[in-house]
Scaffold this active site. Sequence first.
Site, mmCIF file in Angstrom:
data_model
loop_
_atom_site.group_PDB
_atom_site.id
_atom_site.type_symbol
_atom_site.label_atom_id
_atom_site.label_comp_id
_atom_site.label_asym_id
_atom_site.label_seq_id
_atom_site.Cartn_x
_atom_site.Cartn_y
_atom_site.Cartn_z
ATOM 1 C CG ASP A 1 -7.346 0.893 3.656
ATOM 2 O OD1 ASP A 1 -8.266 0.228 4.168
ATOM 3 O OD2 ASP A 1 -6.227 1.028 4.186
ATOM 4 N N GLY B 1 -10.651 0.952 6.183
ATOM 5 C CA GLY B 1 -10.510 1.994 5.189
ATOM 6 C C GLY B 1 -9.494 3.040 5.589
ATOM 7 N NE ARG B 2 -4.105 4.131 5.557
ATOM 8 C CZ ARG B 2 -2.982 3.913 4.884
ATOM 9 N NH1 ARG B 2 -1.929 3.454 5.522
ATOM 10 N NH2 ARG B 2 -2.910 4.132 3.603
ATOM 11 N N GLY C 1 0.826 -1.193 0.000
ATOM 12 C CA GLY C 1 0.000 0.000 0.000
ATOM 13 C C GLY C 1 0.864 1.247 0.000
ATOM 14 N N GLY D 1 1.802 3.261 2.367
ATOM 15 C CA GLY D 1 2.795 3.319 3.431
ATOM 16 C C GLY D 1 4.014 2.456 3.140
#
Length: 404
Positions: A149, A192-193, A123, A125
Amino acid sequence: MNENQKKKIGILTSGGDCPGLNAVIRAVVKSSKLKGWDVYGIPYGTDGFMQIAEGKYHPEDLILTQHGYNLPGVLKGLDVLQFLSGSVLGSLSKGHPENPEIATKILQGYEMLGLDALIVVGGDGSIDIIYDLAQKGNWNIIAVPKTIDNDVPYTEWAVGFTTAVDIVTQALYDLTFTAASHERVMIVQVMGRDAGHLALHAGIAGGADAIFIPELTPALTPAIIDGCCRHLAELRAQGRKFALIVISEGVKNENNQKEKYIADYLEKLIFDKTRSLCVTDPVFCYLNSMDVRAMSLGHLQRSRPPLAMDRLLATAFGIKAVELIEQGKLDRVVIWRGGQVRSLPLKPVIKIIKQCHQEHRCAYPVDPEGFIVKTARSLGIYLGENPTTTTETAVVPQAVEALV
């Protein structure tokens, strides 16, 4: 990179797991083997390079084959990987190699493998962290976006998202019957953060009556709760004696603070508000006896075998990554845009991701004026009071064509 030599490429999965990771691995291995290349599976993200440097693994132990490999303690055989969830290489969703000793070991492990390129399945990050390591070690990398997400900029779809949407949609369908049987309001918290893609897509598909996402309802203000309770009352007046509410984990409380279980928090707010409304208007008093239940789906959202769309997307992404390495087009990110697989230079994408991380913003938020939001509103789904376009929508200012 010599075009004619036998190439050695690595692949790792980093961050939270999701459906489709194994399909990417399978596609990379099958495509690479047809070219006569060796593919090294790095266990547990960048931790695998540390373990190589420490002597836990020898390079030859990590070579992946189409019909089995010798990485200890994991599933063997790639032929069925497209059907399996999780990651046979393992993944790591915590930590940042800021410690110089750790970073040095990671770089040392990479050098010991002598890779021509590394495919990073992660992702925003993970891609951000590994990009920094790549700059230090002069690595050649290709990024493949994966996340339930769906918040990696420039790609319309990330691996794992469509399956997660289906999981939440099925949960809402199942909950509909117990909600109707007991005239309950069911509040479902989804992952979904800081992005609302998962909650919004699944909420629409699952028949939700209200959907709360960070882009439209950053915090549960009194006005939003008041509007929600009035919406429930309107449903009741129309003969609908139960309701489904979906809330994304990124929505904050009325004090603009994070809550681990925001669904439970919303349940209490609705409980308190319905009683205060009953005092001023008897039409709301029936809500006092309505049972409100909250639940979090948690990691079940990551657990199901990937749907056909995620298998196809993962396979196409894996093959594209190998093609880019073959063409010498390195330091790029694979994306899905306009119905086809494309790629972009990684540097400007990382710039956007870093900017958003520093400002604590989502790198690819839901567009408050997009067709998905308009679809929800056209269905009468309550999305909160006074939704406005936030500055997050301006985080990705350039068109894809401008980066190619």
